[in-house]
Write a protein that holds these residues in place. Structure first.
Motif, PDB file in Angstrom:
ATOM      1  N   THR A   1      -0.319   4.186  -2.518  1.00 13.67           N
ATOM      2  CA  THR A   1      -1.631   4.723  -2.141  1.00 13.67           C
ATOM      3  C   THR A   1      -1.546   5.523  -0.854  1.00 13.67           C
ATOM      4  O   THR A   1      -2.128   6.617  -0.731  1.00 13.67           O
ATOM      5  N   TRP A   2      -0.800   5.003   0.117  1.00 18.31           N
ATOM      6  CA  TRP A   2      -0.688   5.679   1.409  1.00 18.31           C
ATOM      7  C   TRP A   2       0.027   7.022   1.286  1.00 18.31           C
ATOM      8  O   TRP A   2      -0.416   8.029   1.840  1.00 18.31           O
TER       9      TRP A   2
ATOM     10  N   ALA B   1      -3.090   0.833   6.516  1.00 18.20           N
ATOM     11  CA  ALA B   1      -2.246   0.592   5.344  1.00 18.20           C
ATOM     12  C   ALA B   1      -1.297  -0.572   5.587  1.00 18.20           C
ATOM     13  O   ALA B   1      -0.721  -0.712   6.671  1.00 18.20           O
ATOM     14  N   ASN B   2      -1.108  -1.372   4.569  1.00 15.67           N
ATOM     15  CA  ASN B   2      -0.182  -2.508   4.632  1.00 15.67           C
ATOM     16  C   ASN B   2       1.206  -2.018   4.228  1.00 15.67           C
ATOM     17  O   ASN B   2       1.653  -2.227   3.090  1.00 15.67           O
TER      18      ASN B   2
ATOM     19  N   ASP C   1       0.806  -1.225   0.000  1.00 14.05           N
ATOM     20  CA  ASP C   1       0.000   0.000   0.000  1.00 14.05           C
ATOM     21  C   ASP C   1       0.840   1.277   0.000  1.00 14.05           C
ATOM     22  O   ASP C   1       0.295   2.370   0.205  1.00 14.05           O
TER      23      ASP C   1
ATOM     24  N   THR D   1       6.212  -0.143  -4.379  1.00 18.37           N
ATOM     25  CA  THR D   1       6.110  -0.645  -3.002  1.00 18.37           C
ATOM     26  C   THR D   1       7.304  -0.265  -2.142  1.00 18.37           C
ATOM     27  O   THR D   1       7.434  -0.733  -1.013  1.00 18.37           O
TER      28      THR D   1
END
Length: 360
Positions: free
Chosen positions: A64-65, A134-135, A61, A107
């Protein structure tokens, strides 16, 4: 007690005058701040910036984060090693910190934050990770040191000291980084000159510092760094912006990306609701005196304030950033209150100096 960088012993051995800076024992000069300033503008100088904190962000994530965290849009980053400057905002649109993000993959990123805000930044980021579920993982890299080598001859002298990095960094574009063994070499800086910022294992810092010294790179410190960044029109956190100042009022509107209407980042709604109320211009003092921060500025459109100010070694004049009412144009005459006296100054477009050349 102030913290020490891995280069602390080297600074003491070189006769540096040490001061507390953001909780770190740092050199303010090695004898002559003016000579250090000119070394960077005319040749090559190096700074210990190990007090700044590198953070490694990893996880599915991550992209996106970060798009939800920062005012600038890291979706612009497509090439490995490409960097982006951004502000990290609070919900009211104030600046928590300004930082640089390096892209390695969708990533994997590196974030470099300011020393004085590092603990606050990490706490805020961890809070946002938890709030968004978030991952991702966020690792603080206090095992690293950082050395900035800046000036028109900085790259050539870096290659003389560290020939192993030349092949990988010779064609490196500005605002990009490349990994060479255990070094990350970035073509970035905070002086308005070309050069590199090198992240390296802390246990190698002194040997590399000494190799650069032997290659003719002058050791430079906080005093020169401040006059260089001021001439180059680069903001300093805590003076030119903070949590009570919008980037739109700090001359940083160019770092706010509102193009993607679907991207909701922290502080976006506040920025949209409250457009800029101030403009940031440079001041050159025309009377005798020295401009400093937080001096009232009187204009035909109302009152403003200086945010950073000092003597410019390159221009041999006193200069400042000023947050002024809209309507004040460049080449206007204003007055600055210096110890109860109103002295004349001229407004100019920033920066004052870039790549060794006066622009005003």
């Amino acid at each position: 007690m102030s913290r020490q960088t891995p280069l602390h012993a080297a600074h003491i051995a070189a006769g540096a005058r040490m001061v507390d800076f953001a909780g770190w024992d740092m050199p303010v000069n090695y004898g002559s701040q003016i000579e250090e300033h000119h070394a960077v503008r005319r040749d090559a100088g190096m700074f210990d910036v190990s007090h700044m904190l590198a953070l490694d962000l990893e996880g599915p994530d991550a992209t996106t984060w970060l798009r939800g965290l920062l005012a600038n849009d890291i979706a612009k980053l497509k090439e490995h090693g490409k960097a982006l400057y951004s502000c990290m905002l609070n919900p009211d649109g104030g600046v928590i910190d300004d930082l640089i993000v390096y892209y390695f993959s969708p990533t994997s990123f590196r974030i470099v934050v300011n020393a004085g805000t590092a603990d606050k930044d990490v706490a805020w980021m961890r809070q946002r990770i938890a709030a968004t579920a978030a991952n991702v993982t966020l690792e603080a890299r206090r095992d690293l040191a950082m050395i900035a080598v800046q000036g028109p001859n900085a790259r050539e002298k870096t290659w003389a000291a560290l020939p192993q990095v030349r092949a990988a960094s010779e064609n490196l574009k500005p605002f990009s980084a490349v990994a060479v063994d255990d070094l990350l070499v970035a073509r970035t800086g905070y002086t308005g000159e070309d050069g590199f910022e090198i992240a390296l294992p802390a246990n190698r810092a002194e040997a590399i510092w000494n190799a650069l010294l032997a290659a003719g790179v002058a050791p430079c410190a906080l005093g020169a760094r401040d006059t260089l960044r001021l001439e180059a029109g680069m903001n300093l956190y805590g003076q030119d912006m903070d949590e009570g100042v919008s980037p739109l009022d700090a001359g940083l509107a160019w770092t706010v990306d509102l193009k993607d209407e679907a991207r909701d980042f922290v502080g976006r709604a506040a920025l949209v609701a409250k457009p800029a109320t101030r403009a940031v211009l440079g001041l050159i003092l025309e009377d005798k005196g020295v401009l400093r921060a937080h001096m009232p500025v009187f204009t035909a459109h109302g009152e403003g304030e200086t945010t950073s100010g000092s003597f410019s070694p390159s221009l041999e004049k006193s200069i400042a950033f000023a947050r002024l009412p809209h309507g004040v144009e460049t080449d206007a005459t204003v007055e600055v209150d210096i110890r109860g006296r109103r002295l004349k100054a001229r407004t100019v477009k920033l920066p004052f100096v870039r790549n060794g050349k006066a622009l005003v």
